[in-house]
Design a protein around this motif. Structure first.
Motif, PDB file in Angstrom:
ATOM      1  N   GLU A  39       0.867  -1.153   0.120  1.00  0.00           N
ATOM      2  CA  GLU A  39       0.154  -0.133  -0.036  1.00  0.00           C
ATOM      3  C   GLU A  39       1.049   1.208  -0.058  1.00  0.00           C
ATOM      4  O   GLU A  39       0.440   2.133  -0.654  1.00  0.00           O
ATOM      5  N   THR A  40       1.674   1.180   0.720  1.00  0.00           N
ATOM      6  CA  THR A  40       2.998   2.484   0.719  1.00  0.00           C
ATOM      7  C   THR A  40       3.500   2.582  -0.451  1.00  0.00           C
ATOM      8  O   THR A  40       3.448   3.762  -0.976  1.00  0.00           O
ATOM      9  N   GLN A  43       0.799   4.088  -2.888  1.00  0.00           N
ATOM     10  CA  GLN A  43       0.500   5.373  -2.617  1.00  0.00           C
ATOM     11  C   GLN A  43       1.590   6.318  -3.167  1.00  0.00           C
ATOM     12  O   GLN A  43       1.531   7.712  -3.405  1.00  0.00           O
ATOM     13  N   SER A  46       1.268   6.431  -6.792  1.00  0.00           N
ATOM     14  CA  SER A  46       0.203   7.332  -7.405  1.00  0.00           C
ATOM     15  C   SER A  46       0.030   8.600  -6.968  1.00  0.00           C
ATOM     16  O   SER A  46      -0.823   9.511  -7.207  1.00  0.00           O
ATOM     17  N   GLU A  47       0.807   9.118  -6.057  1.00  0.00           N
ATOM     18  CA  GLU A  47       0.779  10.654  -5.810  1.00  0.00           C
ATOM     19  C   GLU A  47       0.938  11.568  -6.864  1.00  0.00           C
ATOM     20  O   GLU A  47       1.834  11.422  -7.755  1.00  0.00           O
TER      21      GLU A  47
END
Length: 79
Positions: A39-40, A43, A46-47
């Motif tokens: 997940e990290t 993220q 996709s930031e």
């Protein structure tokens, strides 16, 4: 010999492998390959990144900087 495992066990083992070794490719018959990431990592990937214009505008203000142009010719030339 391959041991039969439940879907839950397989998913937990795959998640552990992602944590230990990084992104993992999973082939799904009829659908190609998919990448499984933490997940990290998702993220981070996709930031939203600033555009070049936003990056330039976020730089330091140059209002107090005085720039003088050197009026001498750059080199001698003749026609």
């Amino acid at each position: 010999m391959n041991k039969i495992v439940s879907n839950d066990e397989w998913l937990k083992a795959l998640a552990a492998k992602v944590n230990d070794e990084g992104p993992q490719a999973v082939a799904v018959e009829g659908h190609g390959r998919y990448m499984l990431v933490s997940e990290t990592e998702f993220q981070r990937l996709s930031e939203r990144k600033p555009t070049f214009k936003e990056w330039l505008l976020s730089g330091p203000r140059l209002d107090d900087v005085e720039i003088e142009r050197d009026r001498r010719p750059a080199r001698d030339f003749t026609f």
